[in-house]
Scaffold this motif. Structure first.
Motif, PDB file in Angstrom:
ATOM      1  N   MET A   1       0.650  10.263  -7.139  1.00 24.64           N
ATOM      2  CA  MET A   1       1.068   9.210  -6.210  1.00 24.64           C
ATOM      3  C   MET A   1       0.892   9.670  -4.766  1.00 24.64           C
ATOM      4  SD  MET A   1       2.109   6.075  -6.285  1.00 24.64           S
ATOM      5  CE  MET A   1       3.007   5.732  -7.789  1.00 24.64           C
ATOM      6  N   SER A   2       1.170  10.952  -4.510  1.00 24.38           N
ATOM      7  CA  SER A   2       0.989  11.479  -3.152  1.00 24.38           C
ATOM      8  C   SER A   2      -0.477  11.463  -2.750  1.00 24.38           C
ATOM      9  CB  SER A   2       1.539  12.903  -3.071  1.00 24.38           C
ATOM     10  OG  SER A   2       2.919  12.927  -3.338  1.00 24.38           O
ATOM     11  N   VAL A   3      -1.360  11.777  -3.673  1.00 19.66           N
ATOM     12  CA  VAL A   3      -2.799  11.786  -3.385  1.00 19.66           C
ATOM     13  C   VAL A   3      -3.292  10.385  -3.014  1.00 19.66           C
ATOM     14  CG1 VAL A   3      -5.091  12.172  -4.376  1.00 19.66           C
ATOM     15  CG2 VAL A   3      -3.260  13.804  -4.819  1.00 19.66           C
ATOM     16  N   ILE A   4      -2.661   9.350  -3.576  1.00 21.22           N
ATOM     17  CA  ILE A   4      -3.064   7.971  -3.264  1.00 21.22           C
ATOM     18  C   ILE A   4      -2.937   7.687  -1.778  1.00 21.22           C
ATOM     19  CG2 ILE A   4      -2.415   5.533  -3.599  1.00 21.22           C
ATOM     20  CD1 ILE A   4      -1.823   6.174  -6.488  1.00 21.22           C
ATOM     21  N   SER A   5      -2.019   8.396  -1.090  1.00 14.99           N
ATOM     22  CA  SER A   5      -1.842   8.167   0.347  1.00 14.99           C
ATOM     23  C   SER A   5      -3.117   8.450   1.135  1.00 14.99           C
ATOM     24  CB  SER A   5      -0.707   9.047   0.880  1.00 14.99           C
ATOM     25  OG  SER A   5      -1.058  10.417   0.833  1.00 14.99           O
ATOM     26  N   LEU A   6      -4.026   9.269   0.577  1.00 10.75           N
ATOM     27  CA  LEU A   6      -5.262   9.613   1.264  1.00 10.75           C
ATOM     28  C   LEU A   6      -6.284   8.481   1.229  1.00 10.75           C
ATOM     29  CD1 LEU A   6      -5.662  13.282  -0.052  1.00 10.75           C
ATOM     30  CD2 LEU A   6      -4.501  12.489   2.015  1.00 10.75           C
ATOM     31  N   VAL A   7      -6.005   7.432   0.453  1.00  6.51           N
ATOM     32  CA  VAL A   7      -6.944   6.311   0.360  1.00  6.51           C
ATOM     33  C   VAL A   7      -7.099   5.611   1.704  1.00  6.51           C
ATOM     34  CG1 VAL A   7      -5.276   4.494  -0.244  1.00  6.51           C
ATOM     35  CG2 VAL A   7      -7.608   4.359  -1.114  1.00  6.51           C
ATOM     36  N   GLY A   8      -6.121   5.799   2.585  1.00  4.35           N
ATOM     37  CA  GLY A   8      -6.186   5.150   3.889  1.00  4.35           C
ATOM     38  C   GLY A   8      -7.387   5.550   4.716  1.00  4.35           C
ATOM     39  N   THR A   9      -7.992   6.685   4.421  1.00  7.20           N
ATOM     40  CA  THR A   9      -9.147   7.134   5.201  1.00  7.20           C
ATOM     41  C   THR A   9     -10.331   6.184   5.093  1.00  7.20           C
ATOM     42  OG1 THR A   9      -9.833   8.533   3.342  1.00  7.20           O
ATOM     43  CG2 THR A   9      -8.516   9.568   5.073  1.00  7.20           C
ATOM     44  N   VAL A  10     -10.366   5.359   4.071  1.00  3.01           N
ATOM     45  CA  VAL A  10     -11.508   4.429   3.954  1.00  3.01           C
ATOM     46  C   VAL A  10     -11.502   3.406   5.070  1.00  3.01           C
ATOM     47  CG1 VAL A  10     -11.551   4.711   1.443  1.00  3.01           C
ATOM     48  CG2 VAL A  10     -10.381   2.736   2.429  1.00  3.01           C
ATOM     49  N   HIS A 130       0.556  -1.074  -6.270  1.00  2.85           N
ATOM     50  CA  HIS A 130       1.112  -1.519  -4.996  1.00  2.85           C
ATOM     51  C   HIS A 130       0.823  -0.523  -3.879  1.00  2.85           C
ATOM     52  CE1 HIS A 130       3.806  -2.610  -1.839  1.00  2.85           C
ATOM     53  NE2 HIS A 130       4.613  -1.601  -2.072  1.00  2.85           N
ATOM     54  N   GLU A 131       0.757   0.755  -4.231  1.00  4.88           N
ATOM     55  CA  GLU A 131       0.619   1.808  -3.226  1.00  4.88           C
ATOM     56  C   GLU A 131      -0.728   1.757  -2.523  1.00  4.88           C
ATOM     57  OE1 GLU A 131       2.845   5.011  -1.468  1.00  4.88           O
ATOM     58  OE2 GLU A 131       3.336   3.369  -2.820  1.00  4.88           O
ATOM     59  N   VAL A 132      -1.779   1.354  -3.231  1.00  5.67           N
ATOM     60  CA  VAL A 132      -3.120   1.366  -2.633  1.00  5.67           C
ATOM     61  C   VAL A 132      -3.214   0.447  -1.414  1.00  5.67           C
ATOM     62  CG1 VAL A 132      -5.548   0.819  -2.998  1.00  5.67           C
ATOM     63  CG2 VAL A 132      -4.301   2.141  -4.713  1.00  5.67           C
ATOM     64  N   PRO A 133      -2.915  -0.855  -1.535  1.00  2.32           N
ATOM     65  CA  PRO A 133      -3.001  -1.698  -0.329  1.00  2.32           C
ATOM     66  C   PRO A 133      -1.979  -1.314   0.732  1.00  2.32           C
ATOM     67  CG  PRO A 133      -2.055  -2.927  -2.165  1.00  2.32           C
ATOM     68  CD  PRO A 133      -2.584  -1.647  -2.730  1.00  2.32           C
ATOM     69  N   GLN A 134      -0.806  -0.819   0.323  1.00  2.00           N
ATOM     70  CA  GLN A 134       0.192  -0.409   1.307  1.00  2.00           C
ATOM     71  C   GLN A 134      -0.310   0.761   2.139  1.00  2.00           C
ATOM     72  OE1 GLN A 134       3.975   1.027  -0.191  1.00  2.00           O
ATOM     73  NE2 GLN A 134       4.337   2.076   1.744  1.00  2.00           N
ATOM     74  N   CYS A 159       5.156  11.993   3.557  1.00  2.00           N
ATOM     75  CA  CYS A 159       6.044  10.873   3.225  1.00  2.00           C
ATOM     76  C   CYS A 159       5.854  10.458   1.766  1.00  2.00           C
ATOM     77  CB  CYS A 159       5.771   9.684   4.146  1.00  2.00           C
ATOM     78  SG  CYS A 159       6.427   9.906   5.810  1.00  2.00           S
ATOM     79  N   SER A 160       4.621  10.510   1.293  1.00  2.00           N
ATOM     80  CA  SER A 160       4.348  10.163  -0.099  1.00  2.00           C
ATOM     81  C   SER A 160       4.877  11.228  -1.059  1.00  2.00           C
ATOM     82  CB  SER A 160       2.840   9.988  -0.316  1.00  2.00           C
ATOM     83  OG  SER A 160       2.339   8.920   0.443  1.00  2.00           O
TER      84      SER A 160
END
Length: 233
Positions: A1-10, A130-134, A159-160
């Protein structure tokens, strides 16, 4: 779940128009997943484990009201606009509320695993959807608010990481406390985020084509959770 926070780089490498086309259908899908997860999995499991007692519905309301309070008193809203204009103090509030949200998420996902492994997997998948779009929206807000890419990535990741802390906490106290109450509590969280945060972002569009796309994505979210319920029994 914490790694998902890195998706924001796109958000840094794709055009805003392309991101907008992808983001809102993802928001609609996440809304359907959250509501489907609450209604089709979390609440029935709570009824089964807690014998349809009044406590189930009190915890459900408590979960709903806590996230309303977070938004009211921390001025936090799940944003899915990667170029939202937020002041620097508000970016910190977003991170604080996100850390609290992830801490609670880790607790109820861990509690779900301790109730039933299948329920735990379902809870994690719904939370991840839910975490991906957030995270896409939050990362964009931080960068637009003046943060460097590196700083936004580091703070978002830490934070994640509270998700893991919440899971460990729930596991640590499970010997002393019956953590099954976190299941209806989580259902209240899911219902609030899906209905109050996400649906308002997708329901006011003038294009029939866009509305159909969003409704289809929302229905897909519910449909997949229904399929998991039917297959899993």
């Amino acid at each position: 779940m914490s790694v998902i926070s890195l998706v924001g780089t796109v958000t840094l490498v794709i055009k805003k128009e392309t991101l907008d086309k992808l983001l809102l259908p993802l928001v609609a899908f996440a809304a359907g997943s959250l509501i489907g997860g609450a209604v089709l999995h979390m609440i029935p499991e709570a009824v089964d484990k807690m014998h349809n007692s009044l406590a189930i519905y009190l915890w459900l309301l408590a979960g709903f009201m806590l996230f309303l309070a977070l938004e009211q008193f921390l001025h936090w809203h799940h944003t899915h606009n990667a170029t939202a204009d937020d002041t620097p103090p508000l970016t910190y509030l977003i991170l604080i509320a996100d850390a609290i949200h992830n801490l609670i998420g880790g607790m109820f996902v861990a509690a779900s695993f301790m109730v039933d492994v299948r329920l735990g997997i379902t809870a994690w998948l719904v939370a991840a959807a839910h975490e991906v779009p957030q995270e896409l929206g939050d990362f964009g807000v931080l960068v637009h608010g003046g943060w460097t890419t590196t700083k936004a990535l580091i703070f978002n990741f830490f934070c994640s990481a509270t998700f893991l802390a919440g899971g460990i906490l729930a596991y640590a106290v499970s010997d002393q406390i019956n953590v099954v109450f976190l299941v209806p509590f989580a259902a209240g969280n899911f219902l609030y985020i899906g209905a109050a945060d996400l649906i308002p972002e997708i329901k006011h569009h003038h294009s029939i084509k866009t509305n159909v796309l969003h409704f289809a994505a929302f229905s897909l979210g519910i449909g997949l959770l229904l399929a998991v319920r039917l297959v899993g029994g």
